[in-house]
Structures are given as structure tokens and as C-alpha cells.
Design an enzyme around this catalytic site. Structure first.
Site, short mmCIF file in Angstrom:
data_model
loop_
_atom_site.label_atom_id
_atom_site.label_comp_id
_atom_site.label_asym_id
_atom_site.label_seq_id
_atom_site.Cartn_x
_atom_site.Cartn_y
_atom_site.Cartn_z
N GLU A 81 83.31 106.13 84.28
CA GLU A 81 82.01 105.44 84.55
C GLU A 81 82.29 104.74 86.13
O GLU A 81 81.47 104.94 87.06
CB GLU A 81 81.67 104.24 83.80
CG GLU A 81 81.05 104.90 82.69
CD GLU A 81 80.99 104.05 81.45
OE1 GLU A 81 80.86 102.67 81.73
OE2 GLU A 81 80.74 104.28 80.36
N PRO A 101 69.01 108.37 71.35
CA PRO A 101 70.63 108.13 70.99
C PRO A 101 71.23 109.43 70.79
O PRO A 101 70.60 110.58 69.90
CB PRO A 101 70.34 107.31 69.62
CG PRO A 101 68.98 106.89 69.84
CD PRO A 101 68.25 107.75 70.50
N TYR A 155 82.36 95.89 77.92
CA TYR A 155 83.19 96.22 77.07
C TYR A 155 83.87 95.24 75.95
O TYR A 155 83.91 95.73 74.73
CB TYR A 155 83.95 97.51 77.50
CG TYR A 155 83.50 98.57 77.85
CD1 TYR A 155 83.28 99.67 76.67
CD2 TYR A 155 82.89 99.07 79.05
CE1 TYR A 155 82.68 100.88 77.25
CE2 TYR A 155 82.28 100.10 79.31
CZ TYR A 155 82.26 101.10 78.31
OH TYR A 155 81.52 102.38 78.61
N ARG A 170 64.56 103.00 80.68
CA ARG A 170 64.30 104.24 80.26
C ARG A 170 64.98 105.34 81.07
O ARG A 170 64.81 105.25 82.49
CB ARG A 170 62.82 104.39 80.14
CG ARG A 170 62.13 103.46 79.15
CD ARG A 170 62.67 103.58 77.68
NE ARG A 170 62.13 102.97 76.65
CZ ARG A 170 62.48 101.76 76.29
NH1 ARG A 170 63.26 101.17 76.77
NH2 ARG A 170 61.59 101.02 75.52
N GLN A 171 65.29 106.50 80.52
CA GLN A 171 65.75 107.48 81.30
C GLN A 171 64.75 108.78 81.05
O GLN A 171 64.44 109.18 79.77
CB GLN A 171 67.38 107.91 80.75
CG GLN A 171 68.21 106.75 80.94
CD GLN A 171 69.56 107.02 80.55
OE1 GLN A 171 69.76 107.36 79.26
NE2 GLN A 171 70.64 106.30 81.22
N TYR A 172 64.16 109.22 82.07
CA TYR A 172 63.41 110.22 81.93
C TYR A 172 64.09 111.71 82.68
O TYR A 172 64.43 111.46 84.24
CB TYR A 172 61.99 110.21 82.63
CG TYR A 172 61.27 108.98 81.71
CD1 TYR A 172 60.81 109.25 80.65
CD2 TYR A 172 61.45 107.52 82.62
CE1 TYR A 172 60.37 108.08 80.08
CE2 TYR A 172 60.81 106.65 81.83
CZ TYR A 172 60.05 106.70 80.62
OH TYR A 172 59.52 105.81 79.95
N GLN A 205 59.86 120.38 78.26
CA GLN A 205 59.81 121.14 79.34
C GLN A 205 60.18 120.64 80.63
O GLN A 205 60.34 121.34 81.75
CB GLN A 205 58.20 121.77 79.36
CG GLN A 205 57.14 120.77 79.71
CD GLN A 205 55.60 121.37 79.59
OE1 GLN A 205 54.80 120.67 79.46
NE2 GLN A 205 55.80 122.62 80.06
#
Length: 397
Positions: free
Chosen positions: A137, A393, A95, A206-208, A273
Site C-alpha cells: 500500500e 466485499p 493494522y 464508496r468506490q465506483y 457496464q
């Protein structure tokens, strides 16, 4: 809390921010990666190339300035971003790096309007907001580690299965290498994967969305192949069963929260989905007694994922109904068998099943979700009964 003078100065810079627009945050990212290239292993560079991330950051900065006197209205946004940050393993010291480049960007682009007082005010305001994120966090990290089957940071998982769901969607079963249990999650949440491979210039995260109900032993994600997507194509074409990936604990603020008496409507388009599938499997696993409705839209049969699985569940559970829209059915798609309606999703066609007191969960492209939201409002559904997930984003409907 910020003092009144700081708030006044921040508000005075709103015209400056609006005149600069996303060019401000584009410059910020260019500066950040030039001076701190190691952060290319943290940020999703695909969002940088598309321009989505600079726009999202600009919107966040502008919203912060405009609501500086009433930050409570940003509570849901802060939670969403904090959850995503934990998937990227953001650390408190980062930060300070970001804050330094943000102030430098203001000074470099703002000209005479950015005085020492403006820089001091923005420094205080940024520090105040950063501290909110750091504290939240830290709470999330601690909760993830303390939960049964939980962990902190990265954990090595094995791709134990790889299953084709459609022409563009593949599911991956991820099992921990250590053989120990994995923490539960709330359907709707996502998993963060960290990938390092010769095909990638940098480490990529990556976020799935998780696409199955929690089971304590493994996770399932279902990934759409994106045109030009480095990571999705790596997963589809290169990585195979037996390969290993680093995984961060499940996170996210899009969560199934219903009581037995609540009807549930799951609405999706394309790969949207995947969280719906997790929610559906959990509802059926828990024998949810109220009505469950699944509404899905996609281009045509070849890209329709989980079709057979949904049809099988519909046969097994009398409280589950589903309807499918194909925008452009192909010559082999059969009306009444493969799909129910042609064209864009029109909720008026199934209005009798969309009761106002149901809980509505939807996910898909921004335009699709915006249209769904407006149609639900027209049908008398209260905004508090709508819940949705935005990929990529942060944006709002």
C-alpha cells in the site's frame, strides 16, 4: 518468513475456524466498532448490515490459514485488497488495531482450543501478512502521488455535471476544485468518494468504477440507485451540480491490457457496464484495429444505460458490434431495435464472434459472471484470457 512451528500451529487451527464460520468475523466487527467507533468512518457499513463483509473476512482468514505454506497463490487477492485499502486511506497503525481485535476474538470464542501458543502463532502470522499489505500500500500511495496529476489522500472535487443514463443509473462528472490536472488511470479501475452529509450517520466511503476514458482534466462515474442505499440515494436525489465531494486517487486491479492484434469482448450486466464503458471509450479513442464486441444484459429498456451512446459508436466504428439481452422486455421494447435476445444471456447465440484468442472482460452480479465464465470455458476460452471485476466485499467465481 514464518518458522515451521508457527505454520504448523496455524494449520492446526483450520478446523476451529471452519467450525466457528462467519460468526467469528461477525463477533470481530462488533468488537472492533465497540472499542474503536472511529473506524465506522472507514468501513462500508452497508456491507456490515448485509453480512457480506464478515463473510468476506472469514473467507480471507480461512484462505490465509489453508495456504500459509504457499502464500504466492494469494498474490492476486492481496493485490486486490491492497488496491481497495488505498481507496479507504488505510494507515499502518490501523493494522495493529485490527490485529489486536482479531486475536481477542480468537481468545473469546475459541475456548480451551486457543492456547497461548495459538495466540502467539496467529500474532506472528497476522503481523507477517499485515507487513505485506503495509509495504504494498505504501508503494501504491507513492505511485499515486508521483504520477502527473496525482495526489496523496483526499482531494476536493466539484460535481460539474449530473446526467441521467437510465431509470436507475446517473453519471457524475467530477472536476478538481483546484483546477489542476488529474492523473490518468487504466480503464477498469475505480474512484473512491468520501462523503460527509447530515443525511449520513457516519462519513461514508464508496468506490465506483470510472465510466469514461482518461482525459487528464476530470473523471466520470456512473452510479446505480440501490434500494435502501444511503450513499447512492444521496448522490441521486440530494447532491447536485456545484456540490463538492472528497476524492481519493483512482485504484484497482481490474485493468484493460491489450495489444493491437487482440480482439476484445466486453460483457456486462446491469451497472456492471460502467467499467466496460471506460474500456470501450479508450479502445475507440486509441483506434484499436481489432474487433471489439459489446455484450450487455439488463432487465428491460427503462434500466438500459448508455443505449443511445453505444448505438452511435457502433455506427461510427465498423469494428464494433454489440448485442443486448433483456430478461423481461416491457410492452414498449422492440426486438431488433432495443434488444436482440430475450431472457438470460446465452453466449452460444453469438458464438461465432467469441474467438478463443480474444481478451474477455466482464462485470456484473456474481451469479451472472459465474455463468459467463462457465459458458466461455465451454466455448474453449482459456481462463487466462478472462478478466473480471467483483463489486463489494471480495468474492471469487
Amino acid at each position: 518468513m514464518l518458522d515451521s512451528r508457527t505454520i504448523q500451529v496455524i494449520k492446526s487451527t483450520i478446523p476451529l475456524l471452519e467450525s466457528a464460520g462467519p460468526a467469528l468475523t461477525t463477533h470481530f466487527y462488533e468488537r472492533l466498532f465497540k472499542h474503536n467507533p472511529e473506524l465506522k468512518d472507514v468501513f462500508n457499513l452497508a456491507h456490515q448490515h448485509s453480512g457480506g463483509q464478515p463473510v468476506a473476512l472469514f473467507n480471507a482468514v480461512a484462505a490465509y490459514a489453508k495456504n500459509i505454506e504457499n502464500l504466492a497463490v494469494l498474490g492476486s487477492t492481496v493485490e486486490r485488497i491492497a488496491q481497495k485499502h488505498t481507496g479507504f486511506l488505510i494507515k499502518p497503525e490501523q493494522y495493529a488495531i485490527v490485529g489486536g481485535h482479531l486475536l481477542a476474538t480468537l481468545e473469546e470464542l475459541g475456548g480451551d482450543a486457543v492456547t497461548a501458543e495459538v495466540l502467539e502463532a496467529w500474532g506472528q502470522a497476522y503481523g507477517f501478512l499485515a507487513n505485506i499489505f503495509i509495504q504494498r500500500e505504501a508503494q501504491i500511495y507513492q505511485a499515486q502521488a508521483e504520477q502527473e496529476g496525482g495526489w496523496s489522500g483526499e482531494r476536493r472535487f466539484i460535481i460539474s455535471e449530473k446526467n441521467t443514463e437510465s431509470a436507475v443509473i446517473t453519471s457524475f462528472i467530477l472536476t478538481p476544485e483546484d483546477g489542476k490536472p488529474v492523473k490518468d488511470f487504466i480503464p477498469g479501475q475505480y474512484l473512491s468518494l468520501k462523503l460527509k452529509h447530515p443525511n449520513l450517520a457516519n462519513e461514508e466511503i464508496r468506490q465506483y468504477s470510472l465510466s469514461d476514458a482518461p482525459n487528464g482534466s476530470h473523471y466520470r462515474i456512473s452510479v446505480k440507485r440501490e434500494i435502501g442505499g444511503q450513499v447512492s440515494n444521496l448522490l441521486h436525489d440530494v447532491l447536485q451540480a456545484g456540490d463538492k465531494v472528497m476524492v481519493m486517487p483512482p485504484a484497482g486491479d481490474f485493468m484493460l491490457k491489450v495489444t493491437p492484434e487482440m480482439p476484445v469482448v466486453l460483457i456486462s450486466a446491469g451497472v456492471g457496464q460502467t467499467p466496460m464503458k471506460s474500456m470501450l471509450n479508450q479502445l475507440l479513442k486509441q483506434q484499436h484495429p481489432s474487433d471489439i464486441t459489446w455484450l450487455h444484459a439488463c432487465e428491460q429498456g427503462p434500466v438500459h444505460g448508455f443505449k443511445e451512446a453505444i448505438n452511435a459508436k457502433r455506427q461510427q466504428h465498423t469494428n464494433l458490434t454489440s448485442h443486448v439481452w433483456y430478461r423481461e422486455p416491457n410492452s414498449t421494447d422492440v426486438l431488433g431495435e432495443d434488444y436482440d435476445f430475450k431472457g438470460q444471456m446465452e453466449l452460444s447465440k453469438v458464438a461465432e464472434q467469441l474467438v478463443p484468442n480474444a481478451r474477455y472482460y466482464f462485470c456484473g452480479p456474481i451469479g451472472f459472471m459465474s455463468a459467463v465464465k462457465q459458458q466461455l470455458l465451454a466455448l474453449g476460452v482459456a481462463i487466462e484470457n478472462m478478466h473480471y471485476e467483483v463489486f463489494g466485499p471480495h468474492a471469487d467465481l
